[in-house]
Scaffold this motif. Structure first.
Motif, PDB file in Angstrom:
ATOM      1  N   ILE A  77     -38.346   8.160 -23.076  1.00  0.00           N
ATOM      2  CA  ILE A  77     -39.124   7.617 -21.954  1.00  0.00           C
ATOM      3  C   ILE A  77     -39.303   8.700 -20.884  1.00  0.00           C
ATOM      4  N   THR A  78     -38.199   9.387 -20.584  1.00  0.00           N
ATOM      5  CA  THR A  78     -38.255  10.418 -19.548  1.00  0.00           C
ATOM      6  C   THR A  78     -39.261  11.512 -19.904  1.00  0.00           C
ATOM      7  N   SER A  79     -39.299  11.878 -21.183  1.00  0.00           N
ATOM      8  CA  SER A  79     -40.181  12.995 -21.556  1.00  0.00           C
ATOM      9  C   SER A  79     -41.654  12.594 -21.489  1.00  0.00           C
ATOM     10  N   VAL A  80     -41.946  11.291 -21.702  1.00  0.00           N
ATOM     11  CA  VAL A  80     -43.342  10.840 -21.560  1.00  0.00           C
ATOM     12  C   VAL A  80     -43.817  11.093 -20.130  1.00  0.00           C
ATOM     13  N   PHE A  81     -42.935  10.782 -19.149  1.00  0.00           N
ATOM     14  CA  PHE A  81     -43.334  10.966 -17.759  1.00  0.00           C
ATOM     15  C   PHE A  81     -43.224  12.425 -17.320  1.00  0.00           C
ATOM     16  N   ALA A  82     -42.291  13.148 -17.940  1.00  0.00           N
ATOM     17  CA  ALA A  82     -42.186  14.580 -17.633  1.00  0.00           C
ATOM     18  C   ALA A  82     -43.498  15.271 -17.991  1.00  0.00           C
ATOM     19  N   ALA A  83     -44.120  14.818 -19.097  1.00  0.00           N
ATOM     20  CA  ALA A  83     -45.383  15.415 -19.526  1.00  0.00           C
ATOM     21  C   ALA A  83     -46.501  15.114 -18.527  1.00  0.00           C
ATOM     22  N   LEU A  84     -46.316  14.065 -17.695  1.00  0.00           N
ATOM     23  CA  LEU A  84     -47.306  13.743 -16.666  1.00  0.00           C
ATOM     24  C   LEU A  84     -46.983  14.427 -15.342  1.00  0.00           C
ATOM     25  N   GLY A  85     -45.990  15.288 -15.357  1.00  0.00           N
ATOM     26  CA  GLY A  85     -45.652  16.037 -14.150  1.00  0.00           C
ATOM     27  C   GLY A  85     -44.573  15.399 -13.299  1.00  0.00           C
ATOM     28  N   TYR A  86     -43.899  14.370 -13.824  1.00  0.00           N
ATOM     29  CA  TYR A  86     -42.818  13.741 -13.065  1.00  0.00           C
ATOM     30  C   TYR A  86     -41.537  14.576 -13.203  1.00  0.00           C
ATOM     31  N   SER A  87     -40.780  14.668 -12.107  1.00  0.00           N
ATOM     32  CA  SER A  87     -39.456  15.278 -12.227  1.00  0.00           C
ATOM     33  C   SER A  87     -38.415  14.172 -12.377  1.00  0.00           C
ATOM     34  N   VAL A  88     -37.200  14.561 -12.755  1.00  0.00           N
ATOM     35  CA  VAL A  88     -36.147  13.580 -13.040  1.00  0.00           C
ATOM     36  C   VAL A  88     -35.199  13.502 -11.849  1.00  0.00           C
ATOM     37  N   GLY A  89     -34.924  12.272 -11.395  1.00  0.00           N
ATOM     38  CA  GLY A  89     -34.008  12.082 -10.268  1.00  0.00           C
ATOM     39  C   GLY A  89     -32.756  11.357 -10.700  1.00  0.00           C
TER      40      GLY A  89
END
Ligand code: ZN
Length: 368
Positions: A132-144
């Motif tokens: 799930i995290t990597s799907v959003f990482a690909a959209l430019g999201y960072s992880v908190g």
């Protein structure tokens, strides 16, 4: 072992002595070639050094005593030299025996099958979290990330759950005991959602923010097939100027297709969360029947998967206390959250949430 009788010496000149002792030394060395094992070593010792019938004793009795006075010294020197040789051979024999035994004890049978060591693998929860995290990482999201033990302020108050507001009852909370003397907002609890990290992130940086928050949360829920007092969430927060509900729909529709396949459809229903306004529940078309209707989707063709909405201006007002740029009149944003166990259970066909936390290798090994 050769057991020739010790002959009497006829001459005591140097050459005769050399020859006689030379012959004995050859015998002693010959006998010593078969010193394997403790019994053979002991037999050799008795044969050569034994007090009564030992050969050296016999040599001493026959030759030394019979020697004329002038030959005694030369004979004694040779006798001692021979004795040293015998003792050395004996020592070597005993050592060799020990060495053999030690080697035998350490011997490795290289034809035996080896011990197979287990290779580490990701737990289905970790795997799903990462997907799930990597799907959003690909959209430019960072992880908190943030603390699991939170204050009432970060878990509830700043997320627009005012004290004594009935919305708090929807999240049965595990609180730390003996804090009655603290103000309510400072009291510690186990976070019931990962939302506190949204506020901690906004306090730490001005907009724009695009962050995805995977993490462990706790609720005082009785354990059953689909509930556990511990579970995981992935939340997301996007804040910028001109963020609209269309951005939210587009982002989540893309994410669901990335996670479950491009054929998956999404639909949004009005809902309520204190920290978003408007709020929505998101359903995806059933990944088991493709929307035709089956047992898993209770014949509806849809599965409810996550909650979302536009960030409530009241939440921005709390963030603006530390970062004035979160002025609800100038910026907007959306937030969403999903339960990781539910998604992992769907993806891997798991029917009991508890088996994810039981630590049973027979169960976990199926998902390697
Ligand atoms: Zn279905």
């Amino acid at each position: 072992m050769m057991n020739e009788e010790i002959p009497n010496l006829k001459a005591f000149d140097e050459a005769s002595l050399d020859e006689a002792f030379g012959a004995l030394e050859r015998q002693a060395r010959g006998d010593a070639t078969v010193l394997d094992g403790d019994a053979a070593v002991e037999a050799y010792r008795l044969h050569w050094l034994g007090r009564k019938q030992g050969r050296l004793n016999e040599v001493s009795g026959r030759w030394l005593k019979a020697a004329p006075a002038e030959a005694k010294k030369a004979l004694g020197l040779r006798f001692n030299a021979l004795k040293a040789v015998v003792e050395q051979l004996l020592e070597q024999g005993a050592g060799a025996g020990l060495k053999d035994a030690a080697l035998a004890a350490e011997a490795i049978d290289i034809t035996l099958p080896g011990t197979r060591r287990l290779t580490g693998a990701e737990h289905p929860i970790t795997k799903t979290l990462n997907e799930i995290t990597s799907v959003f990482a690909a959209l430019g999201y960072s992880v908190g990330v943030g603390p699991e033990v939170e204050t009432d302020y970060y878990n509830f108050e700043c997320m627009n759950f005012p004290p004594d507001h009935p919305a708090r009852d929807t999240q049965d909370t595990l609180v730390i005991s003996n804090q009655d003397r603290k103000p309510l907002r400072d009291r510690l609890l186990l976070r019931t959602h990962t939302s506190p990290v949204q506020m901690r992130t906004m306090e730490a940086q001005p907009p724009p923010v695009r962050i995805v928050i995977p993490g462990k949360v706790h609720r005082n829920d009785a354990a059953d097939a689909t509930h556990s007092p511990i579970f995981h969430q992935v939340e997301g927060l996007c804040v910028d100027t001109n963020i609209t509900f269309a951005d939210l729909k587009g982002t989540l529709d893309h994410a669901m297709k990335a996670l479950f396949g491009s054929a998956v459809k999404t639909r949004f229903f009005p809902s309520f969360f204190p920290f978003t306004e408007p709020s929505a529940d998101v359903q995806i078309s059933c990944i088991f029947c493709g929307g035709k209707g089956c047992k898993k989707c209770k014949q509806s063709g849809w599965i409810e998967l996550l909650g979302c909405g536009m960030v409530d201006p009241a939440v921005f007002a709390f963030a603006a206390e530390k970062q004035p740029a979160y002025d609800p009149k100038k910026i907007s944003g959306f937030a969403f959250g999903m339960g990781v166990e539910r998604i992992a259970m769907m993806k891997y066909g798991i029917s009991e949430i508890g088996s994810l936390f039981a630590g049973d290798m027979r169960f976990l090994g199926q998902f390697v």
